[in-house]
Motif scaffolding. Structure first.
Motif, PDB file in Angstrom:
ATOM      1  N   ILE A 159      11.148   1.586 -22.713  1.00  0.00           N
ATOM      2  CA  ILE A 159      10.501   2.778 -23.170  1.00  0.00           C
ATOM      3  C   ILE A 159      11.231   3.808 -22.913  1.00  0.00           C
ATOM      4  O   ILE A 159      11.333   4.213 -21.860  1.00  0.00           O
ATOM      5  N   ASN A 160      11.652   4.529 -23.862  1.00  0.00           N
ATOM      6  CA  ASN A 160      12.323   5.934 -23.891  1.00  0.00           C
ATOM      7  C   ASN A 160      11.445   7.059 -23.858  1.00  0.00           C
ATOM      8  O   ASN A 160      11.545   7.696 -24.914  1.00  0.00           O
ATOM      9  N   ASN A 161      10.814   7.521 -23.087  1.00  0.00           N
ATOM     10  CA  ASN A 161       9.703   8.559 -22.885  1.00  0.00           C
ATOM     11  C   ASN A 161       9.528   9.008 -21.508  1.00  0.00           C
ATOM     12  O   ASN A 161       9.377   8.340 -20.440  1.00  0.00           O
ATOM     13  N   ASP A 162       9.858  10.381 -21.527  1.00  0.00           N
ATOM     14  CA  ASP A 162       9.917  11.101 -20.172  1.00  0.00           C
ATOM     15  C   ASP A 162       8.761  11.047 -19.453  1.00  0.00           C
ATOM     16  O   ASP A 162       8.722  10.614 -18.063  1.00  0.00           O
ATOM     17  N   ILE A 163       7.569  11.039 -19.982  1.00  0.00           N
ATOM     18  CA  ILE A 163       6.248  11.047 -19.351  1.00  0.00           C
ATOM     19  C   ILE A 163       5.971   9.550 -18.774  1.00  0.00           C
ATOM     20  O   ILE A 163       5.543   9.181 -17.582  1.00  0.00           O
ATOM     21  N   PHE A 164       6.301   8.379 -19.670  1.00  0.00           N
ATOM     22  CA  PHE A 164       6.159   7.056 -19.084  1.00  0.00           C
ATOM     23  C   PHE A 164       7.206   6.636 -18.065  1.00  0.00           C
ATOM     24  O   PHE A 164       6.845   6.072 -17.096  1.00  0.00           O
ATOM     25  N   ILE A 165       8.428   7.133 -18.239  1.00  0.00           N
ATOM     26  CA  ILE A 165       9.362   7.040 -17.213  1.00  0.00           C
ATOM     27  C   ILE A 165       9.040   7.429 -15.949  1.00  0.00           C
ATOM     28  O   ILE A 165       9.241   7.052 -14.796  1.00  0.00           O
ATOM     29  N   ASP A 166       8.644   8.879 -15.832  1.00  0.00           N
ATOM     30  CA  ASP A 166       8.413   9.581 -14.648  1.00  0.00           C
ATOM     31  C   ASP A 166       7.120   8.829 -13.938  1.00  0.00           C
ATOM     32  O   ASP A 166       7.115   8.492 -12.668  1.00  0.00           O
ATOM     33  N   PHE A 167       6.306   8.328 -14.745  1.00  0.00           N
ATOM     34  CA  PHE A 167       5.011   7.727 -14.114  1.00  0.00           C
ATOM     35  C   PHE A 167       5.280   6.310 -13.364  1.00  0.00           C
ATOM     36  O   PHE A 167       5.319   5.922 -12.360  1.00  0.00           O
ATOM     37  N   TYR A 168       6.183   5.649 -14.254  1.00  0.00           N
ATOM     38  CA  TYR A 168       6.677   4.437 -13.614  1.00  0.00           C
ATOM     39  C   TYR A 168       7.416   4.370 -12.636  1.00  0.00           C
ATOM     40  O   TYR A 168       7.379   3.725 -11.606  1.00  0.00           O
ATOM     41  N   GLU A 169       8.362   5.314 -12.706  1.00  0.00           N
ATOM     42  CA  GLU A 169       9.485   5.427 -11.418  1.00  0.00           C
ATOM     43  C   GLU A 169       8.439   6.036  -9.981  1.00  0.00           C
ATOM     44  O   GLU A 169       8.945   5.415  -8.987  1.00  0.00           O
ATOM     45  N   ARG A 170       7.486   6.733 -10.166  1.00  0.00           N
ATOM     46  CA  ARG A 170       6.927   7.051  -9.165  1.00  0.00           C
ATOM     47  C   ARG A 170       6.148   6.008  -8.395  1.00  0.00           C
ATOM     48  O   ARG A 170       6.046   5.832  -7.232  1.00  0.00           O
ATOM     49  N   LEU A 171       5.494   5.262  -9.452  1.00  0.00           N
ATOM     50  CA  LEU A 171       4.670   4.074  -8.874  1.00  0.00           C
ATOM     51  C   LEU A 171       5.707   3.099  -8.112  1.00  0.00           C
ATOM     52  O   LEU A 171       5.357   2.720  -7.137  1.00  0.00           O
ATOM     53  N   LYS A 172       6.852   3.164  -8.707  1.00  0.00           N
ATOM     54  CA  LYS A 172       7.958   1.976  -7.944  1.00  0.00           C
ATOM     55  C   LYS A 172       8.362   2.795  -6.559  1.00  0.00           C
ATOM     56  O   LYS A 172       8.442   1.622  -5.578  1.00  0.00           O
ATOM     57  N   ARG A 173       8.344   3.904  -6.561  1.00  0.00           N
ATOM     58  CA  ARG A 173       8.864   4.452  -5.142  1.00  0.00           C
ATOM     59  C   ARG A 173       7.822   4.399  -4.182  1.00  0.00           C
ATOM     60  O   ARG A 173       8.050   3.899  -2.968  1.00  0.00           O
ATOM     61  N   ILE A 174       6.310   4.542  -4.607  1.00  0.00           N
ATOM     62  CA  ILE A 174       5.177   4.457  -3.573  1.00  0.00           C
ATOM     63  C   ILE A 174       5.253   2.930  -3.252  1.00  0.00           C
ATOM     64  O   ILE A 174       5.060   2.677  -1.911  1.00  0.00           O
ATOM     65  N   GLU A 175       5.598   2.000  -3.985  1.00  0.00           N
ATOM     66  CA  GLU A 175       5.555   0.564  -3.686  1.00  0.00           C
ATOM     67  C   GLU A 175       6.472   0.222  -2.531  1.00  0.00           C
ATOM     68  O   GLU A 175       6.425  -0.416  -1.668  1.00  0.00           O
ATOM     69  N   LYS A 176       7.684   0.857  -2.915  1.00  0.00           N
ATOM     70  CA  LYS A 176       8.973   0.606  -2.289  1.00  0.00           C
ATOM     71  C   LYS A 176       8.553   1.090  -0.748  1.00  0.00           C
ATOM     72  O   LYS A 176       8.793   0.396   0.369  1.00  0.00           O
ATOM     73  N   SER A 177       8.332   2.351  -0.709  1.00  0.00           N
ATOM     74  CA  SER A 177       7.848   2.991   0.550  1.00  0.00           C
ATOM     75  C   SER A 177       6.792   2.084   1.446  1.00  0.00           C
ATOM     76  O   SER A 177       6.794   2.244   2.708  1.00  0.00           O
ATOM     77  N   ASN A 178       5.966   1.698   0.544  1.00  0.00           N
ATOM     78  CA  ASN A 178       4.781   0.721   1.290  1.00  0.00           C
ATOM     79  C   ASN A 178       5.378  -0.610   1.973  1.00  0.00           C
ATOM     80  O   ASN A 178       4.672  -0.773   2.873  1.00  0.00           O
ATOM     81  N   ASN A 179       6.374  -0.958   1.588  1.00  0.00           N
ATOM     82  CA  ASN A 179       7.055  -2.140   2.105  1.00  0.00           C
ATOM     83  C   ASN A 179       8.163  -1.895   3.323  1.00  0.00           C
ATOM     84  O   ASN A 179       9.010  -3.061   3.680  1.00  0.00           O
ATOM     85  N   GLU A 180       8.631  -1.009   3.499  1.00  0.00           N
ATOM     86  CA  GLU A 180       9.551  -0.413   4.047  1.00  0.00           C
ATOM     87  C   GLU A 180       9.304  -0.780   5.736  1.00  0.00           C
ATOM     88  O   GLU A 180      10.595  -0.975   6.540  1.00  0.00           O
ATOM     89  N   PHE A 181       8.108  -0.890   6.068  1.00  0.00           N
ATOM     90  CA  PHE A 181       8.076  -1.294   7.395  1.00  0.00           C
ATOM     91  C   PHE A 181       8.741  -2.182   8.073  1.00  0.00           C
ATOM     92  O   PHE A 181       8.952  -2.522   9.354  1.00  0.00           O
ATOM     93  N   GLU A 182       8.729  -3.359   7.256  1.00  0.00           N
ATOM     94  CA  GLU A 182       9.386  -4.719   7.791  1.00  0.00           C
ATOM     95  C   GLU A 182      10.868  -4.411   8.275  1.00  0.00           C
ATOM     96  O   GLU A 182      11.096  -5.146   9.319  1.00  0.00           O
ATOM     97  N   ASN A 183      11.538  -3.684   7.759  1.00  0.00           N
ATOM     98  CA  ASN A 183      12.939  -3.521   8.270  1.00  0.00           C
ATOM     99  C   ASN A 183      13.218  -1.918   8.844  1.00  0.00           C
ATOM    100  O   ASN A 183      14.506  -1.601   9.052  1.00  0.00           O
ATOM    101  N   LYS A 184      11.991  -1.288   8.980  1.00  0.00           N
ATOM    102  CA  LYS A 184      12.384  -0.170   9.721  1.00  0.00           C
ATOM    103  C   LYS A 184      12.155  -0.158  11.201  1.00  0.00           C
ATOM    104  O   LYS A 184      11.236  -0.626  11.463  1.00  0.00           O
TER     105      LYS A 184
END
Length: 344
Positions: A159-184
């Motif tokens: 979907i090419n919509n800035d509001i949609f993309i921004d929300f989706y990208e932020r959620l993905k970054r939160i999820e990624k940071s939540n799982n970094e403990f395994e390799n940090k």
């Protein structure tokens, strides 16, 4: 990366707005405005309803949505037949009896308007312990998690919509940071790592609860592994980020303190029991705290971070940590639960 509006507008009200916006797009009248967003909105509505009505398979013919009705964060009327109410949370949690009150108001409205029973959703894009989420489910709410949201939006990532993309990208970054403990390495851990670690632990061993303790020293993430009783006193192990603490409660809200004993005497007695048994049982990493407190919740013995989690320049060994924590909980229970001679 370009600026993300949801990195700037981080409040729950802004997330409420996105949720309402996406629900509104589910109405067929917006299909011509953006067909993909309309389809995404319909899928969102369907997934929310199926959280409580698993056999739901109706077409979405009409959607009205809004915010702050009867203090409910987000609401949506579907097909003039279903009412969805959403309690939306990022990092905060529910309080008092708000969930029960919202559900009761929604039930009354549905009855008066000949709607089905309301669909009650607790939407959480931050983290919360499984014990708290289970309590929310007992209140009649279904959980729509961050992963649920990511999986939904991932189906429509083109979907090419800035509001949609921004929300989706932020959620993905939160999820990624939540799982970094395994390799940090441990010394670089932050609050996200502790949350991810505690979420891992609660899938492996029973945990009473985990959350953030906000205090004058700056606060810390903690997890309570057990809640057993030594006579009338709750005795438990708490992970306070770096330290593993053996603790006892003398909170007057939880018990009636004996008139012939002080908090210090109770604390010292359990401390001696733990230290003597640790020496006899080979738990040489159990130490005396640097200082003793005299409050409602007192630490009676500790294990330093490197002796249960790992050294600061290492990554964690998850399997060994689970084994170690299980052994410490079982060790405490042998002292406080079984031998009646240890009770004061």
């Amino acid at each position: 990366m370009k600026p993300n509006i949801f990195d700037i507008a981080t409040k729950e009200l802004n997330q409420d707005a996105f949720i309402t916006w996406l629900l509104k797009f589910a109405d067929p009248k917006y299909q011509s405005a953006n067909q993909k967003l309309n389809t995404c909105g319909k899928t969102f509505v369907t997934q929310l309803i199926k959280k409580q009505l698993s056999t739901f398979d109706e077409q979405i013919n009409k959607v009205e949505a809004g915010r702050q009705w009867e203090n409910i964060d987000v609401w949506a009327e579907i097909n003039e037949k279903y009412l969805i109410i959403i309690e939306d949370k990022i990092n905060s949690s529910h309080h008092s009896n708000q969930l029960s009150r919202y559900k009761e108001n929604a039930e009354k409205w549905c009855k008066n308007n000949n709607y089905k029973e309301p669909i009650c959703i607790y939407l959480k894009t931050g983290n919360e312990s499984q014990s708290r989420l289970s309590q929310i489910e007992k209140n009649g709410y279904s959980i729509f998690s961050r992963l649920d949201f990511i999986n939904l939006l991932n189906e429509f990532k083109d979907i090419n919509n800035d509001i949609f993309i921004d929300f989706y990208e932020r959620l993905k970054r939160i999820e990624k940071s939540n799982n970094e403990f395994e390799n940090k390495i441990i010394k670089d851990w932050n609050g996200n790592d502790w949350q991810g670690f505690f979420q891992f632990l609660e899938k492996e061993i029973p945990i009473e609860n985990w959350d953030y303790v906000n205090n004058a020293s700056g606060g810390f993430w903690n997890a309570v592994l057990n809640w057993d009783y030594w006579n009338i006193y709750p005795a438990y192990i708490q992970l306070e980020e770096g330290k593993l603490c053996f603790k006892i409660s003398t909170d007057p809200n939880e018990l009636d303190l004996p008139e012939n004993l002080t908090r210090g005497e109770i604390r010292n007695h359990l401390h001696k029991l733990i230290m003597n048994q640790a020496k006899n049982s080979g738990f040489e990493n159990i130490k005396r705290p640097t200082r003793f407190g005299n409050g409602n919740y007192m630490t009676v013995a500790i294990v330093n971070r490197e002796d249960w989690l790992g050294k600061e320049n290492e990554t964690i060994d998850k399997e060994n940590i689970v084994k170690t924590l299980t052994e410490y909980v079982n060790f405490l229970r042998t002292i406080i639960v079984e031998p009646q001679k240890n009770v004061i």
